[in-house]
Motif scaffolding. Structure first.
Motif, short mmCIF file in Angstrom:
data_model
loop_
_atom_site.label_atom_id
_atom_site.label_comp_id
_atom_site.label_asym_id
_atom_site.label_seq_id
_atom_site.Cartn_x
_atom_site.Cartn_y
_atom_site.Cartn_z
N LYS A 1 57.71 -6.13 -71.67
CA LYS A 1 57.78 -4.83 -71.13
C LYS A 1 59.10 -4.20 -71.65
O LYS A 1 60.10 -4.57 -71.58
N VAL A 2 58.49 -3.28 -72.40
CA VAL A 2 59.78 -2.29 -73.08
C VAL A 2 59.69 -1.05 -72.53
O VAL A 2 59.08 -0.27 -72.79
N GLY A 3 60.85 -1.01 -71.64
CA GLY A 3 60.75 0.56 -71.08
C GLY A 3 59.53 0.55 -69.91
O GLY A 3 59.50 -0.30 -69.22
N ARG A 4 58.89 1.42 -70.13
CA ARG A 4 57.27 1.66 -69.42
C ARG A 4 56.50 0.98 -70.16
O ARG A 4 55.19 0.92 -69.61
N ALA A 5 56.57 0.61 -71.45
CA ALA A 5 55.29 0.27 -72.24
C ALA A 5 55.19 -1.25 -72.23
O ALA A 5 56.33 -2.03 -72.40
N TYR A 6 54.12 -1.76 -72.27
CA TYR A 6 53.59 -3.23 -72.20
C TYR A 6 53.47 -3.65 -73.73
O TYR A 6 52.45 -2.81 -74.44
N LYS A 7 54.14 -4.66 -74.20
CA LYS A 7 53.86 -5.11 -75.74
C LYS A 7 53.26 -6.69 -75.57
O LYS A 7 53.90 -7.39 -74.86
N ILE A 8 52.21 -6.88 -76.29
CA ILE A 8 51.54 -8.04 -76.24
C ILE A 8 51.49 -8.77 -77.72
O ILE A 8 51.04 -8.33 -78.63
N PRO A 9 52.38 -9.57 -77.97
CA PRO A 9 52.36 -10.33 -79.31
C PRO A 9 50.77 -11.00 -79.38
O PRO A 9 50.07 -11.58 -78.58
N LYS A 10 50.65 -10.77 -80.64
CA LYS A 10 49.12 -11.29 -80.91
C LYS A 10 48.77 -12.64 -81.01
O LYS A 10 47.75 -13.19 -80.24
#
Length: 103
Positions: free
Chosen positions: A66-75
């Motif tokens: 979770k970067v700030g309010r955004a979710y990031k998902i590694p492939k």
């Protein structure tokens, strides 16, 4: 441990497994970036809804950042999730189909 024959040479099973994982990473989802967001995750998993994507992450089924309010998902975590779904069940575990609301 026994070695696995591949291309005429001996390859340790763990290395062979890693090669399969690298091959899967190279072949699966080539048109997606290495780190995706929620809409891309939904597309990659067959068009699941945003709500279902958030539930998978909330339940820690798919590792994410979770970067700030955004979710990031590694492939690679999406591929690991898909591989985990295809593995035989452990004794005493609940089948994936029975985890949903329609039991």
């Amino acid at each position: 441990m026994r070695d696995v024959k591949k291309n005429g040479g001996d390859i340790h099973p763990m290395i062979y497994s890693d090669l399969k994982d690298r091959e899967a990473y190279r072949l699966l989802f080539p048109n997606y970036p290495d780190v995706v967001d929620i809409p891309h995750l939904g597309e990659m998993l067959g068009g699941i809804s945003r709500k279902t994507a958030y539930k998978l992450m909330r339940d820690n089924e798919i590792a994410h950042l979770k970067v700030g309010r955004a979710y990031k998902i590694p492939k690679c975590h999406i591929i690991a999730y898909l591989q985990k779904c295809g593995m035989p069940e452990k004794e005493g575990s609940v089948p994936l189909e029975s985890k949903g609301p329609f039991r």
